[in-house]
Design a protein around this motif. Structure first.
Motif, PDB file in Angstrom:
ATOM      1  N   GLU A 176       7.298  51.895   8.166  1.00 41.64           N
ATOM      2  CA  GLU A 176       8.380  52.017   7.188  1.00 41.64           C
ATOM      3  C   GLU A 176       7.977  52.914   6.020  1.00 41.64           C
ATOM      4  OE1 GLU A 176      11.502  50.954   7.380  1.00 41.64           O
ATOM      5  OE2 GLU A 176      10.976  50.394   9.439  1.00 41.64           O
ATOM      6  N   TRP A 177       6.696  52.866   5.633  1.00 45.38           N
ATOM      7  CA  TRP A 177       6.240  53.717   4.535  1.00 45.38           C
ATOM      8  C   TRP A 177       6.296  55.193   4.926  1.00 45.38           C
ATOM      9  CZ3 TRP A 177       5.850  53.691  -0.419  1.00 45.38           C
ATOM     10  CH2 TRP A 177       5.052  54.608  -1.088  1.00 45.38           C
ATOM     11  N   ARG A 178       5.933  55.519   6.166  1.00 47.67           N
ATOM     12  CA  ARG A 178       6.036  56.904   6.633  1.00 47.67           C
ATOM     13  C   ARG A 178       7.481  57.376   6.616  1.00 47.67           C
ATOM     14  NH1 ARG A 178       1.656  55.404  10.199  1.00 47.67           N
ATOM     15  NH2 ARG A 178       3.145  54.651  11.749  1.00 47.67           N
ATOM     16  N   HIS A 179       8.401  56.509   7.048  1.00 46.59           N
ATOM     17  CA  HIS A 179       9.823  56.869   7.009  1.00 46.59           C
ATOM     18  C   HIS A 179      10.287  57.071   5.569  1.00 46.59           C
ATOM     19  CE1 HIS A 179      10.577  54.840  11.179  1.00 46.59           C
ATOM     20  NE2 HIS A 179       9.919  55.978  11.258  1.00 46.59           N
ATOM     21  N   GLU A 180       9.812  56.220   4.676  1.00 44.65           N
ATOM     22  CA  GLU A 180      10.199  56.334   3.264  1.00 44.65           C
ATOM     23  C   GLU A 180       9.689  57.639   2.662  1.00 44.65           C
ATOM     24  OE1 GLU A 180      11.805  55.377  -0.476  1.00 44.65           O
ATOM     25  OE2 GLU A 180      12.181  54.613   1.550  1.00 44.65           O
ATOM     26  N   GLN A 181       8.454  58.006   3.009  1.00 47.18           N
ATOM     27  CA  GLN A 181       7.897  59.260   2.505  1.00 47.18           C
ATOM     28  C   GLN A 181       8.683  60.455   3.028  1.00 47.18           C
ATOM     29  OE1 GLN A 181       6.176  57.944  -0.007  1.00 47.18           O
ATOM     30  NE2 GLN A 181       4.549  59.427   0.317  1.00 47.18           N
ATOM     31  N   THR A 182       9.101  60.386   4.287  1.00 44.99           N
ATOM     32  CA  THR A 182       9.908  61.470   4.862  1.00 44.99           C
ATOM     33  C   THR A 182      11.236  61.588   4.158  1.00 44.99           C
ATOM     34  OG1 THR A 182       8.874  61.122   7.023  1.00 44.99           O
ATOM     35  CG2 THR A 182      10.941  62.347   6.988  1.00 44.99           C
ATOM     36  N   ARG A 183      11.879  60.435   3.888  1.00 44.44           N
ATOM     37  CA  ARG A 183      13.168  60.462   3.186  1.00 44.44           C
ATOM     38  C   ARG A 183      13.014  61.005   1.773  1.00 44.44           C
ATOM     39  NH1 ARG A 183      13.875  55.433   5.970  1.00 44.44           N
ATOM     40  NH2 ARG A 183      13.002  54.298   4.196  1.00 44.44           N
ATOM     41  N   ARG A 184      11.954  60.590   1.092  1.00 38.26           N
ATOM     42  CA  ARG A 184      11.730  61.070  -0.281  1.00 38.26           C
ATOM     43  C   ARG A 184      11.474  62.573  -0.289  1.00 38.26           C
ATOM     44  NH1 ARG A 184       7.695  56.602  -3.105  1.00 38.26           N
ATOM     45  NH2 ARG A 184       9.126  54.816  -3.017  1.00 38.26           N
ATOM     46  N   GLY A 185      10.661  63.025   0.668  1.00 41.75           N
ATOM     47  CA  GLY A 185      10.353  64.457   0.729  1.00 41.75           C
ATOM     48  C   GLY A 185      11.595  65.290   0.972  1.00 41.75           C
ATOM     49  N   ALA A 186      12.485  64.797   1.853  1.00 42.52           N
ATOM     50  CA  ALA A 186      13.708  65.549   2.140  1.00 42.52           C
ATOM     51  C   ALA A 186      14.623  65.594   0.925  1.00 42.52           C
ATOM     52  CB  ALA A 186      14.433  64.918   3.331  1.00 42.52           C
ATOM     53  N   SER A 187      14.720  64.461   0.210  1.00 40.51           N
ATOM     54  CA  SER A 187      15.632  64.423  -0.938  1.00 40.51           C
ATOM     55  C   SER A 187      15.139  65.293  -2.084  1.00 40.51           C
ATOM     56  CB  SER A 187      15.792  62.970  -1.411  1.00 40.51           C
ATOM     57  OG  SER A 187      14.548  62.449  -1.861  1.00 40.51           O
ATOM     58  N   GLU A 188      13.802  65.434  -2.202  1.00 45.28           N
ATOM     59  CA  GLU A 188      13.271  66.263  -3.295  1.00 45.28           C
ATOM     60  C   GLU A 188      13.650  67.732  -3.128  1.00 45.28           C
ATOM     61  OE1 GLU A 188       9.120  65.624  -3.359  1.00 45.28           O
ATOM     62  OE2 GLU A 188       9.247  63.594  -4.196  1.00 45.28           O
ATOM     63  N   PHE A 189      13.857  68.187  -1.903  1.00 44.24           N
ATOM     64  CA  PHE A 189      14.179  69.587  -1.657  1.00 44.24           C
ATOM     65  C   PHE A 189      15.674  69.824  -1.466  1.00 44.24           C
ATOM     66  CE2 PHE A 189       9.706  69.289  -0.401  1.00 44.24           C
ATOM     67  CZ  PHE A 189       9.187  70.364  -1.082  1.00 44.24           C
ATOM     68  N   GLU A 190      16.483  68.787  -1.649  1.00 48.65           N
ATOM     69  CA  GLU A 190      17.927  68.953  -1.510  1.00 48.65           C
ATOM     70  C   GLU A 190      18.508  69.579  -2.780  1.00 48.65           C
ATOM     71  OE1 GLU A 190      19.621  65.223  -0.533  1.00 48.65           O
ATOM     72  OE2 GLU A 190      19.132  65.362   1.604  1.00 48.65           O
ATOM     73  N   THR A 191      19.470  70.483  -2.603  1.00 48.91           N
ATOM     74  CA  THR A 191      20.167  71.122  -3.719  1.00 48.91           C
ATOM     75  C   THR A 191      21.666  71.048  -3.473  1.00 48.91           C
ATOM     76  OG1 THR A 191      19.957  73.270  -2.598  1.00 48.91           O
ATOM     77  CG2 THR A 191      18.268  72.709  -4.223  1.00 48.91           C
ATOM     78  N   ASP A 192      22.447  71.284  -4.523  1.00 45.19           N
ATOM     79  CA  ASP A 192      23.906  71.259  -4.411  1.00 45.19           C
ATOM     80  C   ASP A 192      24.410  72.593  -3.893  1.00 45.19           C
ATOM     81  OD1 ASP A 192      24.439  68.633  -5.401  1.00 45.19           O
ATOM     82  OD2 ASP A 192      23.887  69.346  -7.398  1.00 45.19           O
ATOM     83  N   MET A 193      25.410  72.521  -2.991  1.00 46.83           N
ATOM     84  CA  MET A 193      26.052  73.741  -2.512  1.00 46.83           C
ATOM     85  C   MET A 193      27.211  74.072  -3.454  1.00 46.83           C
ATOM     86  SD  MET A 193      26.390  76.329  -0.750  1.00 46.83           S
ATOM     87  CE  MET A 193      24.944  76.128   0.266  1.00 46.83           C
ATOM     88  N   ALA A 194      26.892  74.803  -4.520  1.00 49.86           N
ATOM     89  CA  ALA A 194      27.870  75.205  -5.532  1.00 49.86           C
ATOM     90  C   ALA A 194      28.329  76.638  -5.268  1.00 49.86           C
ATOM     91  CB  ALA A 194      27.241  75.092  -6.919  1.00 49.86           C
ATOM     92  N   PRO A 195      29.448  77.077  -5.880  1.00 52.16           N
ATOM     93  CA  PRO A 195      29.910  78.459  -5.664  1.00 52.16           C
ATOM     94  C   PRO A 195      28.871  79.507  -6.032  1.00 52.16           C
ATOM     95  CG  PRO A 195      31.604  77.148  -6.748  1.00 52.16           C
ATOM     96  CD  PRO A 195      30.383  76.298  -6.712  1.00 52.16           C
ATOM     97  N   GLY A 196      28.041  79.202  -7.021  1.00 54.28           N
ATOM     98  CA  GLY A 196      27.027  80.167  -7.428  1.00 54.28           C
ATOM     99  C   GLY A 196      25.663  79.922  -6.815  1.00 54.28           C
ATOM    100  N   TRP A 197      25.620  79.206  -5.684  1.00 54.24           N
ATOM    101  CA  TRP A 197      24.331  78.894  -5.069  1.00 54.24           C
ATOM    102  C   TRP A 197      23.582  80.162  -4.675  1.00 54.24           C
ATOM    103  CZ3 TRP A 197      21.932  79.966  -0.469  1.00 54.24           C
ATOM    104  CH2 TRP A 197      20.767  79.242  -0.176  1.00 54.24           C
ATOM    105  N   ARG A 198      22.286  80.149  -4.927  1.00 52.84           N
ATOM    106  CA  ARG A 198      21.417  81.272  -4.555  1.00 52.84           C
ATOM    107  C   ARG A 198      20.164  80.722  -3.880  1.00 52.84           C
ATOM    108  NH1 ARG A 198      22.957  86.263  -4.551  1.00 52.84           N
ATOM    109  NH2 ARG A 198      20.800  86.866  -4.983  1.00 52.84           N
TER     110      ARG A 198
END
Length: 378
Positions: A190-212
């Protein structure tokens, strides 16, 4: 009658035992019990011990790598089912016994003073050595929580998993020798899964009209040979595509890199093989594949390279456009190779020259025709 597909005596595994301690552990325990029946044993501390080397273990269980043998052996030690003692003076030999002390009558059990315990890793929280169902108020021992902390797992995270863990195993109504060991493995997963989820969320960004795309993403693509102009032109289309689909947060830099790599590969192939006729460039050179084909035909590469300026000059003067200059160059070189003076001495001459020779018109006329023939350019 023995099947040819099963040349050896098969292993017989108890399903109940496999469900209790694990399939791999049940397999090894069965192998050890057979070895105790067939090998010479040493009686110590009311237990029968056998001596096995690393090679013996590998021969007995060829379906596992050595790292797997050690892992399963350690798991059986943790469960208190096997006792392992390194033999004095050897690093690759061990004395192994199946721990059956709990089945020995109390009057026959050796006293600690008379027969000291062999050093081994004990399974925390499993002092009785018997399989049992998990209790409704079960809690992990401090030793198991300490093992979790060694992996950087907060104690609060491990304890938060206890209610779900207990409920799951009470509903399954299965018994285990060490619930602490089962819980420890569950926490690690479960800790490995949690680390994977945390890592993915840290690199998530919003898809805004001005996304670059980030500078790191652009740098990765440029280093892969993608044109910066191509990357810049692809951004608006990428943003529009995902915004029309209502996308919000996501690993957009990663998706953008994958998208650009696919599009660039298609663009490069279409640009190279678009099939559109083009005039020959002034600095045109044949591709490496051309020289590979010429070498198969035993045509000297130096001869071909010397002919490149003549070939380019001729076609630049004509102003014609072709879809494949490599193919036309191959035809030209093969034609020129067959008409070189050395080839004429070996009988490799043009059919027209042979016909002219038969008609008795050798000399200047045949030579003139040989050097002014442009049938290869048609």
């Amino acid at each position: 009658m023995q099947s040819s597909l099963i040349p050896e005596r098969p292993l017989v595994i108890s399903p109940t035992l496999a469900a209790t301690i694990g399939l791999e552990e049940a397999v090894m325990l069965h192998v050890m019990s057979e070895q105790l029946a067939f090998r010479v044993t040493q009686r110590q501390q009311n237990l029968d011990w056998i001596e096995l080397t690393q090679q013996d273990l590998m021969d007995l269980m060829p379906y596992w790598a050595w790292i797997d043998v050690r892992r399963v052996l350690q798991s059986l030690q943790d469960l208190g089912l096997l006792l392992v003692n390194a033999k004095t003076g050897r690093d690759d030999s061990w004395l192994i016994a199946i721990n059956q002390r709990n089945q020995v009558a109390a009057s026959e059990r050796p006293r600690a003073a008379a027969a000291p315990e062999l050093p081994k890793r004990a399974a925390p929280g499993n002092t009785e050595g018997r399989a049992g169902y998990i209790a409704g108020d079960w809690q992990p021992d401090r030793e198991w929580l300490a093992l979790c902390r060694q992996h950087g797992i907060p104690e609060s995270f491990a304890l938060s998993l206890v209610p779900g863990f207990v409920m799951y195993w009470r509903e399954r109504a299965q018994s285990r020798f060490s619930w602490g060991n089962v819980f420890y493995k569950h926490v690690l997963k479960e800790w490995r899964h949690e680390q994977t989820r945390r890592g993915a969320s840290e690199f998530e960004t919003d898809m805004a009209p001005g996304w670059r795309p980030s500078g790191e993403a652009v740098s990765i693509l440029v280093n892969a040979g993608v044109s910066e102009a191509f990357i810049e032109d692809a951004v608006p289309e990428f943003v529009l595509y995902w915004r029309e689909r209502g996308a919000g947060k996501g690993p957009w830099n990663t998706r953008f890199i994958e998208h650009i790599r696919r599009q660039w590969a298609r663009f490069s192939v279409s640009l190279k093989h678009d099939g559109l006729p083009r005039p020959i460039p002034e600095d045109w050179q044949p591709s490496d594949e051309v020289f590979d084909i010429l070498s198969l035909a035993e045509i000297d590469a130096g001869f071909a390279r010397e002919k490149v300026p003549e070939f380019v000059l001729y076609w630049r003067d004509t102003g014609q456009a072709l879809a494949s200059w490599n193919t036309k160059f191959l035809q030209f070189i093969k034609f020129s190779w067959a008409r070189r003076p050395e080839a004429a001495g070996t009988g490799v001459v043009d059919a027209r020259d042979q016909h002219a020779a038969e008609r008795g018109r050798q000399g200047l006329e045949a030579t003139f025709r040989r050097f002014t023939d442009r049938s290869w350019a048609e």
